[in-house]
Design a protein around this motif. Sequence first.
Motif, short mmCIF file in Angstrom:
data_model
loop_
_atom_site.label_atom_id
_atom_site.label_comp_id
_atom_site.label_asym_id
_atom_site.label_seq_id
_atom_site.Cartn_x
_atom_site.Cartn_y
_atom_site.Cartn_z
N LEU A 1 7.54 4.79 -9.43
CA LEU A 1 6.23 5.16 -9.97
C LEU A 1 6.41 6.32 -10.93
CD1 LEU A 1 4.28 5.49 -6.58
CD2 LEU A 1 4.35 3.46 -8.04
N ILE B 1 -2.58 3.78 -3.82
CA ILE B 1 -2.05 2.81 -4.77
C ILE B 1 -1.88 1.48 -4.03
CG2 ILE B 1 -0.13 2.27 -6.31
CD1 ILE B 1 0.35 5.40 -6.33
N VAL C 1 -0.92 6.13 -13.13
CA VAL C 1 0.28 5.77 -12.37
C VAL C 1 0.84 4.50 -13.00
CG1 VAL C 1 1.23 5.10 -10.13
CG2 VAL C 1 -0.62 6.76 -10.23
N LEU D 1 3.63 1.59 -12.59
CA LEU D 1 4.46 0.97 -11.56
C LEU D 1 5.56 0.15 -12.23
CD1 LEU D 1 1.38 1.17 -10.42
CD2 LEU D 1 2.34 -0.11 -8.55
N PHE E 1 -0.97 -2.64 -4.62
CA PHE E 1 -0.36 -3.58 -5.56
C PHE E 1 -0.05 -4.87 -4.84
CE2 PHE E 1 3.26 -5.18 -8.09
CZ PHE E 1 2.61 -5.29 -9.30
N GLN F 1 -2.30 1.96 -13.19
CA GLN F 1 -3.50 2.26 -12.42
C GLN F 1 -3.99 3.65 -12.79
OE1 GLN F 1 -3.16 1.48 -8.20
NE2 GLN F 1 -2.06 -0.45 -8.55
N LEU G 1 -3.94 9.59 -3.90
CA LEU G 1 -3.88 8.35 -4.66
C LEU G 1 -3.59 7.23 -3.68
CD1 LEU G 1 -1.66 9.47 -7.68
CD2 LEU G 1 -4.13 9.65 -7.43
N ASN H 1 0.84 -1.20 0.00
CA ASN H 1 0.00 0.00 0.00
C ASN H 1 0.87 1.24 0.00
OD1 ASN H 1 -2.62 -1.42 0.38
ND2 ASN H 1 -1.64 -2.05 2.28
N TYR H 2 0.63 2.10 -0.99
CA TYR H 2 1.34 3.36 -1.12
C TYR H 2 0.29 4.46 -1.16
CZ TYR H 2 4.57 -0.13 -2.98
OH TYR H 2 5.33 -1.26 -3.15
#
Length: 166
Positions: free
Chosen positions: A158, A147, A106, A108, A149, A119, A145, A81-82
């Motif tokens: 990113l 993000i 975004v 990655l 993953f 994303q 945001l 989680n970002y």
Amino acid sequence: MNKILIFFILIYLISCSSTDDSGKETLVIDCPRVFFSSENNIYLDSNNKDKDLDFEKLNYKASLNNYGFVGNCNSDLYNNNYNLDLLILTEPFNPKTPFVNMPIFVLLYDFDNNLIDKQYFRINGNLNFNEETLDYKTTEIIGNLDIVFEAKKSVGSLTIGFVNIN
């Protein structure tokens, strides 16, 4: 009276209890490097349906300015989680409404600079209105945001930019 008091105490205890996270352990991980796309750093919103750029029909210009991670980047058993805040400067030209709506992408990348995911997000906000001059003024919009993953792969960097809608 005692029954009502006991009822409220039970409600209080149930509402203050934490959710069951017994199987969900989170770890703090390194946040990836963040880059802004040089080709997609500016977003123009226009009422013009033609491909020609007409200044008279241009609502606003938005540009990516800065970013900051909100708290730590973390990982649980399933996801990395970002949580990232973006600072976007919006310059009004001839806005029809104060509402702004900007599509963001975004990309990655892993540590070998291989693209591993894309994303898409939308950031909404309102332009500031100057009561003295009766005109819109340049506005800083902060968009968040979140993000997420898969935890199996590591994200090295990113790239963030505006989606060009033609």
